[in-house]
Scaffold this motif. Structure first.
Motif, PDB file in Angstrom:
ATOM      1  N   SER A  51     -13.338  12.215 -30.104  1.00  0.00           N
ATOM      2  CA  SER A  51     -14.637  11.550 -30.172  1.00  0.00           C
ATOM      3  C   SER A  51     -15.497  11.906 -28.961  1.00  0.00           C
ATOM      4  N   ALA A  52     -14.882  11.977 -27.787  1.00  0.00           N
ATOM      5  CA  ALA A  52     -15.630  12.341 -26.578  1.00  0.00           C
ATOM      6  C   ALA A  52     -16.111  13.786 -26.647  1.00  0.00           C
ATOM      7  N   LEU A  53     -15.264  14.676 -27.120  1.00  0.00           N
ATOM      8  CA  LEU A  53     -15.663  16.078 -27.231  1.00  0.00           C
ATOM      9  C   LEU A  53     -16.806  16.257 -28.220  1.00  0.00           C
ATOM     10  N   ALA A  54     -16.687  15.630 -29.370  1.00  0.00           N
ATOM     11  CA  ALA A  54     -17.746  15.756 -30.374  1.00  0.00           C
ATOM     12  C   ALA A  54     -19.041  15.116 -29.882  1.00  0.00           C
ATOM     13  N   GLY A  55     -18.936  13.949 -29.247  1.00  0.00           N
ATOM     14  CA  GLY A  55     -20.130  13.282 -28.734  1.00  0.00           C
ATOM     15  C   GLY A  55     -20.830  14.089 -27.660  1.00  0.00           C
ATOM     16  N   ALA A  56     -20.059  14.716 -26.771  1.00  0.00           N
ATOM     17  CA  ALA A  56     -20.653  15.496 -25.688  1.00  0.00           C
ATOM     18  C   ALA A  56     -21.245  16.813 -26.193  1.00  0.00           C
ATOM     19  N   LEU A  57     -20.558  17.456 -27.106  1.00  0.00           N
ATOM     20  CA  LEU A  57     -21.049  18.748 -27.582  1.00  0.00           C
ATOM     21  C   LEU A  57     -22.255  18.610 -28.517  1.00  0.00           C
ATOM     22  N   ILE A  66     -38.114  17.490 -30.121  1.00  0.00           N
ATOM     23  CA  ILE A  66     -37.821  16.236 -29.432  1.00  0.00           C
ATOM     24  C   ILE A  66     -36.315  16.041 -29.359  1.00  0.00           C
ATOM     25  N   PRO A  67     -35.764  15.780 -28.142  1.00  0.00           N
ATOM     26  CA  PRO A  67     -34.324  15.520 -28.047  1.00  0.00           C
ATOM     27  C   PRO A  67     -33.955  14.230 -28.787  1.00  0.00           C
ATOM     28  N   PHE A  68     -32.872  14.295 -29.532  1.00  0.00           N
ATOM     29  CA  PHE A  68     -32.434  13.153 -30.339  1.00  0.00           C
ATOM     30  C   PHE A  68     -30.931  12.980 -30.135  1.00  0.00           C
ATOM     31  N   PRO A  69     -30.514  12.303 -29.038  1.00  0.00           N
ATOM     32  CA  PRO A  69     -29.082  12.191 -28.706  1.00  0.00           C
ATOM     33  C   PRO A  69     -28.377  11.086 -29.497  1.00  0.00           C
ATOM     34  N   ILE A  70     -28.342  11.202 -30.796  1.00  0.00           N
ATOM     35  CA  ILE A  70     -27.710  10.187 -31.643  1.00  0.00           C
ATOM     36  C   ILE A  70     -26.190  10.267 -31.591  1.00  0.00           C
ATOM     37  N   SER A  71     -25.640  11.379 -31.140  1.00  0.00           N
ATOM     38  CA  SER A  71     -24.179  11.511 -31.131  1.00  0.00           C
ATOM     39  C   SER A  71     -23.521  10.532 -30.169  1.00  0.00           C
ATOM     40  N   GLY A  72     -24.250  10.075 -29.148  1.00  0.00           N
ATOM     41  CA  GLY A  72     -23.696   9.064 -28.248  1.00  0.00           C
ATOM     42  C   GLY A  72     -23.439   7.762 -28.981  1.00  0.00           C
ATOM     43  N   LEU A  73     -24.391   7.342 -29.803  1.00  0.00           N
ATOM     44  CA  LEU A  73     -24.215   6.107 -30.581  1.00  0.00           C
ATOM     45  C   LEU A  73     -23.117   6.268 -31.627  1.00  0.00           C
ATOM     46  N   ILE A  74     -23.081   7.416 -32.275  1.00  0.00           N
ATOM     47  CA  ILE A  74     -22.030   7.661 -33.274  1.00  0.00           C
ATOM     48  C   ILE A  74     -20.656   7.658 -32.602  1.00  0.00           C
ATOM     49  N   SER A  75     -20.571   8.261 -31.413  1.00  0.00           N
ATOM     50  CA  SER A  75     -19.311   8.261 -30.680  1.00  0.00           C
ATOM     51  C   SER A  75     -18.907   6.842 -30.287  1.00  0.00           C
ATOM     52  N   GLY A  76     -19.874   6.009 -29.930  1.00  0.00           N
ATOM     53  CA  GLY A  76     -19.586   4.617 -29.599  1.00  0.00           C
ATOM     54  C   GLY A  76     -19.071   3.841 -30.797  1.00  0.00           C
ATOM     55  N   LEU A  77     -19.671   4.079 -31.966  1.00  0.00           N
ATOM     56  CA  LEU A  77     -19.204   3.398 -33.179  1.00  0.00           C
ATOM     57  C   LEU A  77     -17.803   3.869 -33.577  1.00  0.00           C
ATOM     58  N   VAL A  78     -17.545   5.164 -33.397  1.00  0.00           N
ATOM     59  CA  VAL A  78     -16.192   5.681 -33.669  1.00  0.00           C
ATOM     60  C   VAL A  78     -15.194   5.070 -32.687  1.00  0.00           C
ATOM     61  N   ASN A  79     -15.590   4.944 -31.429  1.00  0.00           N
ATOM     62  CA  ASN A  79     -14.710   4.314 -30.435  1.00  0.00           C
ATOM     63  C   ASN A  79     -14.425   2.860 -30.787  1.00  0.00           C
ATOM     64  N   ALA A  80     -15.433   2.154 -31.276  1.00  0.00           N
ATOM     65  CA  ALA A  80     -15.224   0.766 -31.691  1.00  0.00           C
ATOM     66  C   ALA A  80     -14.223   0.698 -32.839  1.00  0.00           C
ATOM     67  N   ALA A  81     -14.329   1.618 -33.775  1.00  0.00           N
ATOM     68  CA  ALA A  81     -13.379   1.652 -34.892  1.00  0.00           C
ATOM     69  C   ALA A  81     -11.972   1.990 -34.400  1.00  0.00           C
ATOM     70  N   LEU A  82     -11.860   2.894 -33.441  1.00  0.00           N
ATOM     71  CA  LEU A  82     -10.545   3.255 -32.902  1.00  0.00           C
ATOM     72  C   LEU A  82      -9.913   2.089 -32.143  1.00  0.00           C
ATOM     73  N   VAL A  83     -10.717   1.377 -31.370  1.00  0.00           N
ATOM     74  CA  VAL A  83     -10.198   0.217 -30.639  1.00  0.00           C
ATOM     75  C   VAL A  83      -9.785  -0.875 -31.620  1.00  0.00           C
ATOM     76  N   TRP A  84     -10.580  -1.085 -32.654  1.00  0.00           N
ATOM     77  CA  TRP A  84     -10.226  -2.084 -33.658  1.00  0.00           C
ATOM     78  C   TRP A  84      -8.904  -1.708 -34.341  1.00  0.00           C
ATOM     79  N   ALA A  85      -8.748  -0.416 -34.688  1.00  0.00           N
ATOM     80  CA  ALA A  85      -7.508   0.031 -35.330  1.00  0.00           C
ATOM     81  C   ALA A  85      -6.321  -0.117 -34.376  1.00  0.00           C
TER      82      ALA A  85
END
Length: 156
Positions: A51-57, A66-85
């Motif tokens: 998740s960190a690699l995909a979010g950073a890349l 226009i820069p649109f860094p949405i991968s940070g939010l997606i990585s955060g949501l994936v991290n929330a799902a991983l912590v929940w699991a």
């Protein structure tokens, strides 16, 4: 009603009134073997690295110019799902946070310069704050899940 309906038996069934548990708990499933738990938690930790690699890349994404860094939010949501699991497989909030710890460690390693001073997190304008943006957007959702106490507030 009449006498014609009295000949049929009463149609109450006891199986319609008994209550059943919606989802089986971990102990009911039979996956209490510590080896299985360790393997699952290790795989969730590896998913935190991915998740960190995909979010950073994918952080320097653009919509037009226009820069649109949405991968940070997606990585955060994936991290929330991983912590929940992970919280479903352990009773300890520290162990449940393992995907978040591996994510943070990976972001820390990525934020350092590589050979030849190559950098992944950096740039001009908004992307100069890419590492900070990735950390904030990637940490807040899983910390919220951890603060909720995993499943039904059983940690605190």
């Amino acid at each position: 009603m009449g006498h014609r309906l009295d000949i049929f038996p009463v149609r109450q069934r006891p199986d319609l009134t008994e209550t059943k548990q919606g989802a089986a708990s971990l102990e009911d499933v039979g996956a209490t073997d510590p080896a299985i738990r360790i393997v699952v938690l290790a795989l969730l930790a590896v998913d935190g690295v991915l998740s960190a690699l995909a979010g950073a890349l994918l952080l320097p994404s653009y919509i037009g110019s226009i820069p649109f860094p949405i991968s940070g939010l997606i990585s955060g949501l994936v991290n929330a799902a991983l912590v929940w699991a992970a919280a479903r497989w352990t009773r300890s909030p520290r162990v449940a946070a393992m995907p978040l710890w591996t994510w943070l460690l990976t972001v820390a390693v990525i934020s350092m310069g590589g050979p030849g001073d190559d950098i992944i997190l950096g740039g001009q304008g908004v992307m100069a704050y890419g590492a900070l943006l990735l950390i904030v957007l990637g940490v807040v959702p899983p910390v919220w899940v951890l603060s909720r106490g995993g499943q039904h507030g059983r940690w605190w």
